[in-house]
Motif scaffolding. Structure first.
Motif, PDB file in Angstrom:
ATOM      1  N   ALA A 168      -0.580  14.563  14.316  1.00  0.00           N
ATOM      2  CA  ALA A 168      -0.462  13.258  14.959  1.00  0.00           C
ATOM      3  C   ALA A 168      -0.372  12.165  13.896  1.00  0.00           C
ATOM      4  N   LEU A 169       0.141  11.021  14.282  1.00  0.00           N
ATOM      5  CA  LEU A 169       0.155   9.846  13.407  1.00  0.00           C
ATOM      6  C   LEU A 169      -1.197   9.165  13.539  1.00  0.00           C
ATOM      7  N   GLU A 170      -2.026   9.270  12.504  1.00  0.00           N
ATOM      8  CA  GLU A 170      -3.411   8.795  12.584  1.00  0.00           C
ATOM      9  C   GLU A 170      -3.745   7.890  11.411  1.00  0.00           C
ATOM     10  N   ALA A 171      -4.723   7.016  11.626  1.00  0.00           N
ATOM     11  CA  ALA A 171      -5.169   6.102  10.578  1.00  0.00           C
ATOM     12  C   ALA A 171      -5.783   6.888   9.429  1.00  0.00           C
ATOM     13  N   HIS A 172      -5.362   6.535   8.210  1.00  0.00           N
ATOM     14  CA  HIS A 172      -5.925   7.136   7.007  1.00  0.00           C
ATOM     15  C   HIS A 172      -6.632   6.022   6.227  1.00  0.00           C
ATOM     16  N   ILE A 173      -6.638   6.056   4.912  1.00  0.00           N
ATOM     17  CA  ILE A 173      -7.368   5.070   4.123  1.00  0.00           C
ATOM     18  C   ILE A 173      -6.743   3.689   4.261  1.00  0.00           C
ATOM     19  N   ARG A 174      -5.440   3.575   3.991  1.00  0.00           N
ATOM     20  CA  ARG A 174      -4.773   2.280   4.035  1.00  0.00           C
ATOM     21  C   ARG A 174      -3.636   2.226   5.044  1.00  0.00           C
ATOM     22  N   ASP A 214       0.823  -1.213   0.000  1.00  0.00           N
ATOM     23  CA  ASP A 214       0.000   0.000   0.000  1.00  0.00           C
ATOM     24  C   ASP A 214       0.852   1.256   0.000  1.00  0.00           C
ATOM     25  N   VAL A 215       1.912   1.263   0.796  1.00  0.00           N
ATOM     26  CA  VAL A 215       2.763   2.451   0.893  1.00  0.00           C
ATOM     27  C   VAL A 215       3.464   2.714  -0.433  1.00  0.00           C
ATOM     28  N   VAL A 216       3.868   1.655  -1.130  1.00  0.00           N
ATOM     29  CA  VAL A 216       4.563   1.834  -2.401  1.00  0.00           C
ATOM     30  C   VAL A 216       3.602   2.192  -3.527  1.00  0.00           C
ATOM     31  N   ARG A 217       2.458   1.512  -3.590  1.00  0.00           N
ATOM     32  CA  ARG A 217       1.523   1.757  -4.699  1.00  0.00           C
ATOM     33  C   ARG A 217       0.718   3.031  -4.512  1.00  0.00           C
ATOM     34  N   SER A 218       0.355   3.328  -3.255  1.00  0.00           N
ATOM     35  CA  SER A 218      -0.515   4.468  -3.024  1.00  0.00           C
ATOM     36  C   SER A 218      -0.133   5.179  -1.731  1.00  0.00           C
ATOM     37  N   PRO A 219       1.055   5.796  -1.695  1.00  0.00           N
ATOM     38  CA  PRO A 219       1.492   6.466  -0.462  1.00  0.00           C
ATOM     39  C   PRO A 219       0.571   7.627  -0.111  1.00  0.00           C
ATOM     40  N   ALA A 220       0.355   7.822   1.181  1.00  0.00           N
ATOM     41  CA  ALA A 220      -0.527   8.893   1.642  1.00  0.00           C
ATOM     42  C   ALA A 220       0.241  10.124   2.087  1.00  0.00           C
ATOM     43  N   HIS A 221       1.495   9.954   2.498  1.00  0.00           N
ATOM     44  CA  HIS A 221       2.270  11.114   2.939  1.00  0.00           C
ATOM     45  C   HIS A 221       3.034  11.702   1.758  1.00  0.00           C
ATOM     46  N   PRO A 222       3.057  13.030   1.605  1.00  0.00           N
ATOM     47  CA  PRO A 222       3.779  13.646   0.486  1.00  0.00           C
ATOM     48  C   PRO A 222       5.253  13.244   0.423  1.00  0.00           C
ATOM     49  N   TYR A 223       5.875  12.994   1.584  1.00  0.00           N
ATOM     50  CA  TYR A 223       7.278  12.579   1.573  1.00  0.00           C
ATOM     51  C   TYR A 223       7.433  11.185   0.971  1.00  0.00           C
ATOM     52  N   ALA A 224       6.556  10.251   1.372  1.00  0.00           N
ATOM     53  CA  ALA A 224       6.602   8.904   0.789  1.00  0.00           C
ATOM     54  C   ALA A 224       6.341   8.969  -0.712  1.00  0.00           C
ATOM     55  N   CYS A 270       0.172  13.682   8.814  1.00  0.00           N
ATOM     56  CA  CYS A 270       0.039  14.754   7.835  1.00  0.00           C
ATOM     57  C   CYS A 270      -1.342  15.393   7.954  1.00  0.00           C
ATOM     58  N   TRP A 271      -1.392  16.734   7.851  1.00  0.00           N
ATOM     59  CA  TRP A 271      -2.681  17.424   7.863  1.00  0.00           C
ATOM     60  C   TRP A 271      -3.418  17.250   6.534  1.00  0.00           C
ATOM     61  N   TYR A 272      -2.669  17.018   5.464  1.00  0.00           N
ATOM     62  CA  TYR A 272      -3.293  16.923   4.131  1.00  0.00           C
ATOM     63  C   TYR A 272      -2.802  15.669   3.401  1.00  0.00           C
ATOM     64  N   PRO A 273      -3.146  14.479   3.902  1.00  0.00           N
ATOM     65  CA  PRO A 273      -2.667  13.256   3.258  1.00  0.00           C
ATOM     66  C   PRO A 273      -3.254  13.083   1.864  1.00  0.00           C
ATOM     67  N   LEU A 274      -2.503  12.391   1.022  1.00  0.00           N
ATOM     68  CA  LEU A 274      -2.958  12.121  -0.327  1.00  0.00           C
ATOM     69  C   LEU A 274      -4.054  11.068  -0.290  1.00  0.00           C
ATOM     70  N   GLU A 275      -5.068  11.261  -1.090  1.00  0.00           N
ATOM     71  CA  GLU A 275      -6.205  10.346  -1.081  1.00  0.00           C
ATOM     72  C   GLU A 275      -5.987   9.117  -1.948  1.00  0.00           C
TER      73      GLU A 275
END
Length: 339
Positions: A320-326, A258-268, A331-336
């Motif tokens: 804070a480190l919080e649960a997102h989609i996957r 999931d992190v590789v195919r669809s990262p949520a953090h702009p840095y990833a 991040c305040w503005y994680p990638l969807e």
């Protein structure tokens, strides 16, 4: 078989039970004490690794990956102050005295260093280094330790094992040296292996061979493995879960696929976009502008904000480190979705 094909043939990772957990790191923080006070290096790092599972610590140089591993092994510098909890096989070890902590190295935790030429002793034979380790940790006789060392070298694919035991590290190729390091790491039957960028100094072909070997050893011996790297492509092929670090912070944590195919953090996302060949439609790489801030000069709020195109005034407060989609994301503005 390549590391990629091995991962494609592996069934999905099943949820680990408490009995399966080998290593649990809870709210690990580390700083260096100096004349000016305490210099923070990593903050609030948490993850766990189960039997047979590989978890990656990912990030650029200076993000805190290797010092986190050193804290787990108990080999951090003397001026390091460590907070949080480290649990190995159900037993808290972070509060153990240094002498007791050192007893865990080798017997319960194995370490594969980035550069064998500096990790292995240049004036002692390969056999002397391996047999001393086996005799100290397992109480074997010299003859039994020699037999065991030869078996280990053969197991990691080194031909003429008895002859290699008589040789020295400078006489071996880079790939052979790293195989010796792997043999040493597994020699005493540890439950946890920490591999600190073990393929960085190797060419691409040898990298693939070493990764295949590590993967085979992990599955054959049911080892928990902490794999430290800056290469998210390797993570996607080799590891079950990924913990992405930036400037001492965990910024994303989830299944590696999931992190590789669809990262949520702009840095990833930036790490992925900077990898050659990740997206065949691109004609140019997309670098992450700027550099990791020096220790002690972290910005207030989100530490990635100065390099992030999505940052605004809200990012002056640390998310804070919080649960997102996957995955879990800081991040305040994680990638969807993948972009």
């Amino acid at each position: 078989m390549t590391a990629q094909s091995a991962s494609l043939q592996t069934p999905p990772v099943q949820p680990a039970t408490a009995r399966d957990i080998v290593l649990e790191v809870k709210d690990l923080s580390l700083g260096f004490r100096n004349a000016d006070g305490l210099l923070p290096i990593v903050t609030d790092v948490s993850f766990s690794i189960a039997k047979g599972e590989a978890v990656a610590l990912v990030g650029e140089s200076g993000c805190g990956k290797s010092i986190t591993a050193s804290a787990i092994m108990g080999i951090a510098p003397d001026n390091a102050e460590i907070g949080g909890t480290i649990i190995l096989n159900g037993t808290p070890i972070s509060g153990l005295p240094p002498k007791e902590r050192r007893k865990l190295c080798g017997r319960h935790m194995g370490f594969i260093f980035q550069e064998p030429m500096t990790a292995l002793h240049p004036t002692l034979s390969i056999g002397r280094q391996m047999t001393d380790t086996l005799r100290h940790n397992l109480g074997l006789s010299h003859a039994a330790a020699t037999d065991r060392a030869a078996e280990l070298l053969d197991r990691v694919g080194i031909p003429r094992a008895r002859d290699i035991l008589k040789g020295y590290v400078h006489e071996l190729s880079g790939g052979m040296r790293q195989r010796v390091m792997i043999a040493l790491a597994i020699s005493c039957g540890p439950s946890l292996i920490i591999a600190d960028e073990p393929t960085t100094a190797l060419d691409v072909t040898i990298q693939a061979q070493v990764l295949d070997l590590l993967d085979d050893m992990r599955r054959e011996l049911n080892l928990a493995m902490l794999f430290i790297t800056h290469d998210l492509e390797v993570v996607g092929d080799f590891c079950d879960r990924a913990v992405v670090m930036y400037a001492g912070d965990v910024v994303e944590r989830g299944l590696s696929a999931d992190v590789v195919r669809s990262p949520a953090h702009p840095y990833a996302r930036g790490l992925i976009d900077a990898v050659p060949g990740h997206d065949d439609n691109r004609t140019r790489l997309t670098p992450i502008l700027g550099t990791v801030p020096p220790v002690g000069q972290w910005p207030q709020g989100c530490r990635f904000a100065p390099r992030c195109s999505r940052a605004d005034a809200k990012c002056q407060t640390r998310p804070a480190l919080e649960a997102h989609i996957r995955s879990d994301v800081r991040c305040w503005y994680p990638l969807e979705a993948a972009q």
